[in-house]
Design a protein around this motif. Structure first.
Motif: not given
Ligand code: NA
Lengths: 632, 632
Positions: B426-430, B438-443, B445-451
């Motif tokens: 996650i940090l690398l992607k950020l 990265f955390y826009s509404r349509h992403n 899986w990014n939200w899912f991952d982070t949570i």
């Protein structure tokens, strides 16, 4: 000239019946081809395919054991019939076409493999070594590969086309089950829970996967949930989410994918059919066409057309033929062009219901009597709405009498009264209506009525005769009498208008359902053969109260719920019980077989569920859905 | 001027959100209406509806018993909130409209009946007389009748519209079951067969009807068939035909009818929505329009339009607003006509994904470092295909480790390693991507991952802390840790292309599924309330090995398979177990309740099956089918 006409007739006939065979066009070959399509030969082929399939009844493990040499002799006869049919087909179509067609190669391979298997089996049998008749799984494939199995091949093609998309969903579905299984292992595995039969609950990953797969089919619900639920109400959430996702959402997605492909494929098929039909008709036209002065395009004359139609469909009446011609030759020119000619195949398929007001036979016999006032009054009465209502009422009263106790002599004798009433109804209707119109092909309910009533009458008379002569009534005959008696009541739905649409749709899709029946038989047969080899004799059914009854004759099932629920007759010990077991597996995937064999036997049941429930049943549902959308 | 603009903004906002309320147009009323639509009040309303529904947890028969006065006090608060909301609504819309709307009358009647019921119940309770809180079945209806329950009302309307056609099929289906039951009575009734529990088999007509109805749901298959099948293999034919006709054909026809109506109704609904939306926009236009010289049609100027949009959606950026205007005013005239204006409601609903290449925060902080060669190389590596594959491999290895035994210290400690890897990802992607993108509404899986990862980290730390301090680990925390650990694995599906279409469709139809969740809650709640009054305390669950366990505390269940299969916790003794039981009934209609009460209790279960399985589940399947057809 005559031969050319014959060739054209064959093209038209092929177009009419959607046949698609590239036969050779020499007169000799055409005659051979006509013979090939003869209904007697086709019926004979189907008869021998049936005999070949039914051999499973008498082969080991047999329902009716016969000596091995007898069943093998019959099989040899079947094989020679199939070979003959194949040779006939080879003579009809060009040689290179024959060898390029996978259908023919498939039949050839099946025949050869069967022969090899029979020789090996016979040799091993003679030396008393146990051996397996593995070629039996190939038998139902003949049903698919003979040229007549067109509909069935189409169904299989439709399945094959849907496979890639089904596979995507299926992999995702399996992934979902694996994830849930892993979660179940982590959540429940270390809690020391026990199933109802005292085994450890959810401790083995592969068993969890299987149990959860079965939960998708809802067969082991709620049993699989109870140990966790009894430990804590909170765990029910896991199972509710599991069922929501896998049973409801994934199963719906499967249906969606299958249905979508089915529709797409159906459209493509229909387009293809129309194309080949047109192609055949154009060929027939090319044979019969002539050039006329003053016309740019070639045409076909009325005379040729008449001869052609007479060849294609000999039983067509003159009036009907003239009607078809007047439809084709709208401007009454005495000839038709290509466009009008091509329609002929479809025109021939239209059922013209002759609403000719043919006089009643009684009227011809004695006009004065039949046309007298009381007679006319009777005819009007029979066709009146009240007549229908009276008979609906009679049916309802009859239903009550059927439900009452047979021991009562009043009830028993009332049967004669009702039978008389029903017979009277048919006779009255026949009096009021022209018999041939009454029994025309589209009058489903008149046929139904007459067959049921006459059979009931015959069966009741036989039953009464046997009772009064022998003093006892045969249970079988009585069963038939009872069944017919209840079936009589079905007729009432025809007089209720809101039901008629639904019933007519169901009747209309009836013939196509036969294709599904064949499809199911092919798949069931293969699974039954494999299942019999894998599981025969593992579970025994005992009729009397023998000690083995409590364990189905297998110590592994001692005190199992399978034996306790008296499921012992659900076994693979002969082909009939195998088929019935497979029906049960289609409905709910309950199986005690993994207890008596290796756990890997579960693969058999999972595979069966995937093929039958996920694919075939969904195609069936898609078919019913589509049929109803078209009708409504 | 300002007030007119506000009124127009309300119209546009209503059109945008598909609201359909005829509010009064005085400035005072418009402000009241704006307040009525305020999200805080809506959330408050839903909160109190939820509280009102959840009262069932603390009321008799209670999961968490509280004094009657406490639950009644809370209920009074709820009732006053609902009354306040209703009064607010009455002030917003014209008086005559208020009284003509059945929704409002329905709420009023529910509130009054509830009050009456509370008074009666309180009085009877005070004098120690047993009484029933019958008004509780009305509670879920509030969910439907408040103006916000638009989607839910639409679902109910769609069901109501399908009812006449469903009824036709249903009557035919019942007729079919009656005919089969009559036949079963005649065929099996006199044979002296016994069920597995030793009762006479198929001797009572009404019981046969019920048993065969349950067979349609496949819940009692193959048990119901076994006695007849054991007597003769031939009788299996009866059941096979029964299942073919009733389970497969009739259930498909139900789906066809429901699906057909659903599609028809959906089209009509969409048409209606478009019409009312247009109507609202035309009204807004009429308020803002002005006449310009040389133009026949009235127009709206850019300035007015800007003010309007700012009022409707305050959080819209200037750039976004300008973009919308340029879409509307294509010829750059500075004003737009009616046609362009009407589109505004739809334009506002379009999510504009700003693909602005905003610089990374690190780049702004230290451009030289972020844009240096190693940094760029890192960003490219993170976005490379191999990076995704490496992490997919890590997930697979992780799955294996999760499946291994937790006792092993290597396995236990590997968890930290995997957590670190996921955090690193996650940090690398950020680092490589702009955080807001990265955390826009349509992403999703990014939200899912982070949570999931952050929760897993927190839970694991808490768990380790508790273990090292208190020396024991909390089972609940461990459950959460395990669940999160497995959920992490789901992410792998996103990197497989063939799954993405299916997953995206499922995510897209997620919100609409909430409507079905509400629908199910309304129906379940009513059945749970009725079921609790009818069946509470009849079946008891004993945690320990008390003697009552073998009969679920009811002598009628002594030695029944219900008790033997350990189903005692499937009861109506509190609202939670009632809901879980209803889920089980949805899956398979298994019920031992008729044994402990009157046989007529079966009506409850049949009614539940008709409403939930035949109607609601079919609508759900139709919805999934339609959603997938649109996507594919
Ligand atoms: Na089931």
């Amino acid at each position: 000239q005559k031969e050319e006409l014959e060739l054209a007739a064959v093209y038209v006939s092929d177009a009419q019946h959607n046949r698609n065979i590239f036969f050779e066009t020499q007169p000799q070959a055409v005659r051979l081809y006509l013979l090939y399509n003869h209904w007697l030969l086709v019926v004979l082929l189907y008869f021998f395919i049936m005999v070949n399939l039914l051999l499973a009844v008498v082969e080991q493990p047999a329902l009716l054991p016969v000596p091995t040499w007898a069943s093998m002799l019959v099989e040899l006869v079947c094989l020679s019939v199939f070979s003959g049919r194949l040779v006939h087909y080879a003579k009809v179509i060009p040689r290179d076409k024959f060898w390029k067609d996978p259908k023919n190669l498939c039949i050839l391979v099946i025949l050869l493999l069967t022969l090899v298997d029979m020789i090996i089996y016979g040799a091993l049998k003679a030396t008393d070594i146990y051996s397996v008749r593995w070629s039996r799984v190939l038998r139902p494939l003949l049903l698919v590969n003979f040229t007549e199995g067109r509909q069935l091949r189409r169904a299989f093609r439709s399945i094959r086309n849907a496979l890639p998309q089904i596979l995507s969903v299926f992999l995702l579905f399996i992934f979902s089950i694996l994830i849930f299984s892993l979660m179940a292992l982590k959540l429940f595995g270390k809690r020391g829970l026990k199933t109802n039969s005292g085994k450890p609950y959810f401790t083995n990953f592969l068993e969890i996967v299987f149990d959860l797969y079965v939960l998708v089919t809802t067969a082991n619900s709620p049993d699989i949930m109870m140990p966790a639920y009894n430990a804590s109400s909170f765990f029910a959430v896991f199972f509710v989410i599991f069922i929501l996702i896998n049973t409801y959402i994934f199963m719906s997605v499967f249906l969606a994918v299958v249905y979508n492909n089915y529709k797409k494929y159906l459209k493509e098929e229909v387009r293809q059919l129309v194309r080949t039909k047109r192609h055949k008709m154009v060929r027939a036209f090319a044979i019969l066409q002539e050039r006329r002065e003053g016309l740019e395009e070639p045409v076909v004359s009325h005379a040729f057309w008449n001869q052609l139609v007479r060849l294609v469909q000999a039983d067509l009446s003159h009036a009907h033929r003239e009607l078809l011609w007047s439809v084709a030759d709208q401007h009454n020119q005495g000839y038709i062009g290509k466009l009008a000619f091509v329609q002929l195949a479809d025109l021939l398929n239209i059922q013209v219901i002759a609403v000719k007001s043919r006089p009643h036979p009684l009227q011809r016999w004695s006009p004065s009597l039949y046309l007298s006032t009381p007679s006319r009054w009777l005819c009007r009465a029979v066709q009146h709405r009240v007549f229908v209502m009276v008979y609906d009422l009679i049916i309802l009263v009859n239903a009550v009498f059927i439900g009452l106790d047979e021991e009562d002599p009043l009830v028993r004798n009332s049967e004669w009264f009702f039978l008389a009433l029903y017979l009277l109804e048919i006779l009255l209707k026949l009096y009021a209506m022209e018999p041939r119109a009454f029994y025309s092909r589209h009058n489903f309910w008149n046929w139904f009525d007459t067959i049921i009533i006459v059979s009931a009458l015959v069966a009741t008379i036989i039953n009464t005769a046997m009772t009064s002569v022998g003093g006892y009534s045969s249970r079988q005959i009585l069963d038939i009498v009872f069944t017919l008696r209840v079936l009589r009541l079905i007729r009432v739905v025809d007089s209720i208008k809101r039901f008629r649409v639904i019933i007519n749709t169901l009747i209309k899709i009836g013939p196509t359902m036969l294709t599904f029946a064949q499809l199911i038989i092919v798949v069931y047969y293969i699974f039954a053969m494999v299942g019999m080899e894998l599981f025969q004799g593992r579970i025994q059914f005992f009729d009397s109260d023998s000690p083995g009854k409590l364990s189905c004759g297998n110590p592994a099932l001692q005190d199992s719920s399978f034996a306790q629920l008296n499921y012992c007759k659900n076994n693979f010990n002969n082909v009939v019980s195998s088929f019935i077991l497979l029906v049960e597996l289609t409905v709910v995937n309950q199986c005690g077989f993994t207890a008596v064999t290796h756990p890997s036997a579960r693969l058999f049941f999972i595979l069966f569920h995937i093929i039958v429930v996920i694919i075939i049943i969904n195609i069936f549902v898609a078919f019913v859905l589509e049929a109803f959308f078209v009708e409504y």
